[in-house]
Scaffold this active site. Sequence first.
Site, PDB file in Angstrom:
ATOM      1  N   THR A 196       0.866  -1.187   0.000  1.00  0.00           N
ATOM      2  CA  THR A 196       0.000   0.000   0.000  1.00  0.00           C
ATOM      3  C   THR A 196       0.901   1.235   0.000  1.00  0.00           C
ATOM      4  OG1 THR A 196      -0.245  -0.226   2.408  1.00  0.00           O
ATOM      5  CG2 THR A 196      -2.025  -1.092   1.033  1.00  0.00           C
ATOM      6  N   THR A 244      -1.547  -1.541   8.605  1.00  0.00           N
ATOM      7  CA  THR A 244      -1.833  -2.960   8.608  1.00  0.00           C
ATOM      8  C   THR A 244      -0.550  -3.676   8.286  1.00  0.00           C
ATOM      9  OG1 THR A 244      -4.099  -2.772   8.006  1.00  0.00           O
ATOM     10  CG2 THR A 244      -3.050  -4.798   7.447  1.00  0.00           C
ATOM     11  N   GLU A 335       6.487   4.825   7.504  1.00  0.00           N
ATOM     12  CA  GLU A 335       6.083   6.035   6.792  1.00  0.00           C
ATOM     13  C   GLU A 335       6.865   7.243   7.301  1.00  0.00           C
ATOM     14  OE1 GLU A 335       1.525   4.589   5.820  1.00  0.00           O
ATOM     15  OE2 GLU A 335       1.891   5.901   7.536  1.00  0.00           O
ATOM     16  N   ASN A 465      -0.255  10.552   6.351  1.00  0.00           N
ATOM     17  CA  ASN A 465      -1.477  10.154   7.027  1.00  0.00           C
ATOM     18  C   ASN A 465      -2.525  11.259   7.067  1.00  0.00           C
ATOM     19  OD1 ASN A 465      -1.166   7.293   8.171  1.00  0.00           O
ATOM     20  ND2 ASN A 465       0.826   8.242   8.475  1.00  0.00           N
TER      21      ASN A 465
END
Length: 470
Positions: A196, A244, A335, A465
Amino acid sequence: MPFAPSRLPAVWKRLSSTQTTTIVTKAIPSKSHLHKPLPDSVFPRGYALTGLHCGVKKKPELLDLAIILSTSRRPTSAAACFTRNAFKAAPVIVSQEVLQHTGGRARAVVVNSGCANAVTGKQGMQDAWAMARETDTLLQDPKSSSETLVMSTGVIGQTLPIAKILTGIRAQALDGKRSLGSTFEAWERAARAFMTTDTFPKLRARTFTIKGKEYRMAGMDKGAGMIHPDMGPPAAPSGQLHATLLGCILTDAAVSPRSLQSALTYAVDRSFNSISVDGDMSTNDTIIVLANGAACAPKEAEIDEDHDPEAYEAFKQELTSFAADLAQLVVRDGEGATKFVTVTVEGAPTYQDAHRVASRISTSALVKTALFGEDANWGRILAATGSIPLSAPLDPGRVNVSFIPADGTAPLLLLVNGEPEKVDEDRAKEIISQEDLEIKVELGIGSESAKYWTCDFSYEYVRINGDYRT
């Protein structure tokens, strides 16, 4: 104005009525060196894999569906550890039910990325079962009950474009469209279909020997945000809360289902349950292991903890080491992360005590922002350490804290027996400015230890995010 990387200035200035603070931004280190081609010979025998684009993701160049099949003539054992989040996603529930119904046997895994199929009600359950049953049709001699485990990752609260996914699965039964294979390229496609916000496919493989016999193990995982897993075996009691994170490990060793589950539970606690990017537990976290016995003779006994504890212990340690390698890739790809940090806690009364302290340090926003700012503010480490209740009283006068540089040079002592050292701030800055470093805390009240792997918090994490759904 949208907050986009192209508009991010080299220097931000935060103004107030009393002062101006200058914040210098940093480039995110390249992760390209973490993914390299592997020889076909290191991958386990008896598996066929592929990754393809079926339309879950908008861009056609992004793979979003992975299929993994065991083609071994021997029974394939399966084990899994699942999220303990109360809002378990539909694929988690379906996979748990498959394992319970088959007694720990499964021959296929199907994975979609781009949509988590979590908090999707009855439709989500129907879609997860549809993915499993459609993948069953690709197996040789499919059984009446499903032998497929399901994983999904992406945005929570949206239903799957199930027709597109089922069309993608069915295409693998057609000679002209079938892309299932066992080469490095096939494994890499599958790994890419997991991704992702990941910046590289996380794929590893190795050979190992037990009692003179050679086996192979390979695996892939994904994760960069919403990472603080707390996974356990199917129907395990709820534990403490911990993106996840999805992972699949495949081996051609023959291992009994119960021993495969025991080994995986042990390994996950010391690997995937010991990482944190942002302290958030996902609804979908799942780690699956298949052991198909393709490296063994047809009637060769499966490795079992009761029948051959020596072989089982060797396999358990190999699995734990391999799982730790995969888990660390997730942290390295956190991230916006600019640092990979090992947190080691020693001298605890129990492993659980050491693990809880390491977890608390790894999830402290104050520790993580100090790491990003390259500020050796070790008082934040102590504050996090002291906030955890232990099974025996903590004596602050016995605690040591140090920074361990990754280049092998001497550690920097920060606190010795509860007394602060006269710290060389230039040396501290030198250590903490490295991409890799270790924080070591010695509690001095026992002999148990634990490790956690974490990263820093950067402005890029907030940007990613802040616009995740757009």
